[in-house]
Write an enzyme that holds these catalytic residues in place. Structure first.
Site, PDB file in Angstrom:
ATOM      1  CE1 TYR A 159      -3.586   2.681   0.957  1.00 46.24           C
ATOM      2  CE2 TYR A 159      -2.055   3.289   2.712  1.00 46.24           C
ATOM      3  CZ  TYR A 159      -3.189   3.561   1.959  1.00 46.24           C
ATOM      4  OH  TYR A 159      -3.918   4.694   2.201  1.00 46.24           O
ATOM      5  CE  LYS A 163      -3.671   5.836  -0.972  1.00 47.90           C
ATOM      6  NZ  LYS A 163      -4.695   6.572  -1.755  1.00 47.90           N
TER       7      LYS A 163
END
Length: 256
Positions: A159, A163
């Site tokens: 993740y 980002k």
């Protein structure tokens, strides 16, 4: 009415930060294209949101589809053009965060996270930017990144890179799209209570630990992002591009 008469696309608009941003933009005078995954649950959430937008006197349309599919981005833009005459603002909020350990990370989970969070952002930004260039009146693109772009997470190895990529995408697009007066910025939320982390925050001990690290003394809410997003979308931020705005209650500076 900071966004009076403008057309705004919000991906991931059925819940969380995307939903809060969509409603805030409507309250500031914008008409909204709401992008959502297209499931029965998200469609029901969008129907409620559309009623709220109608109550503040603005119009909205919904587009269901997978953010990881480039065709979804094209449909969002085409819908905005057909319904409202163009695209003035894109807010890319679609994202997933399925917590998982690193060493046994399923390849499919890794690929899905990259496809939705990073590739999906690229597709949406590219489609919206091409329309903005054609229109010739500039525009604003705001991507929801994360404090995870700046710090690591042992259960977020799939993740956090996405980002960081979204944040970098906005910086590069600020350069690439500046000649057409298209501004590109990112907001970096900290620990915000949404469906993405509801299970992770279910433990009182974990919740207290996370809250204790935040100087303002509370977890964030989706509405905490709405004001900064509206600001970046509006003419008040007309000379702001390539920026990364932390909206985290002071969490990042307290981690240093």
């Amino acid at each position: 009415m900071l966004l009076s008469g403008q057309s705004v696309i919000v991906t991931g608009g059925s819940s969380g930060i995307g939903r809060a941003a969509a409603l805030a933009c409507a309250r500031q005078g914008a008409d909204i294209v709401i992008g959502h995954i297209g499931s029965d649950d998200s469609a029901a959430e969008v129907a409620t949101l559309m009623d709220e937008i109608d109550e503040v006197g603005r119009q909205s349309v919904a587009v269901g589809g997978d953010a990881a599919d480039p065709e979804t981005a094209r449909r969002l833009v085409d819908t905005a053009v057909d319904a409202f005459g163009g695209v003035d603002v894109l807010i890319n909020s679609a994202g997933i965060c399925p917590f998982h350990s690193f060493l046994d990370m399923p390849l499919e989970l890794y690929r899905q996270t990259v496809d939705v969070n990073l590739n999906g952002a690229f597709y949406a930004v590219q489609a919206a930017a091409n329309q903005m260039k054609t229109q010739g009146r500039g525009g604003a693109i705001i991507a929801v990144s994360s404090i995870s772009a700046l710090v690591g997470g042992g259960m977020q190895t799939h993740y956090t890179p996405t980002k960081a990529g979204v944040n970098s995408l906005m910086q590069s697009c600020a350069i690439a799209l500046g000649p057409w007066n298209i501004r590109c910025n990112a907001v970096l939320p900290g620990t915000i209570e949404t469906a993405l982390n509801r299970e992770d925050l279910a433990s009182p001990e974990k919740r207290d630990y996370m809250t204790g690290r935040i100087p303002l003394g509370r977890l964030g809410e989706p509405d905490d992002l709405a004001g900064p997003i509206v600001f970046l979308a509006s003419g008040m931020a007309r000379y702001v591009t390539g920026a990364s705005l932390l909206v985290d209650g002071g969490l990042y500076v307290n981690l240093q």
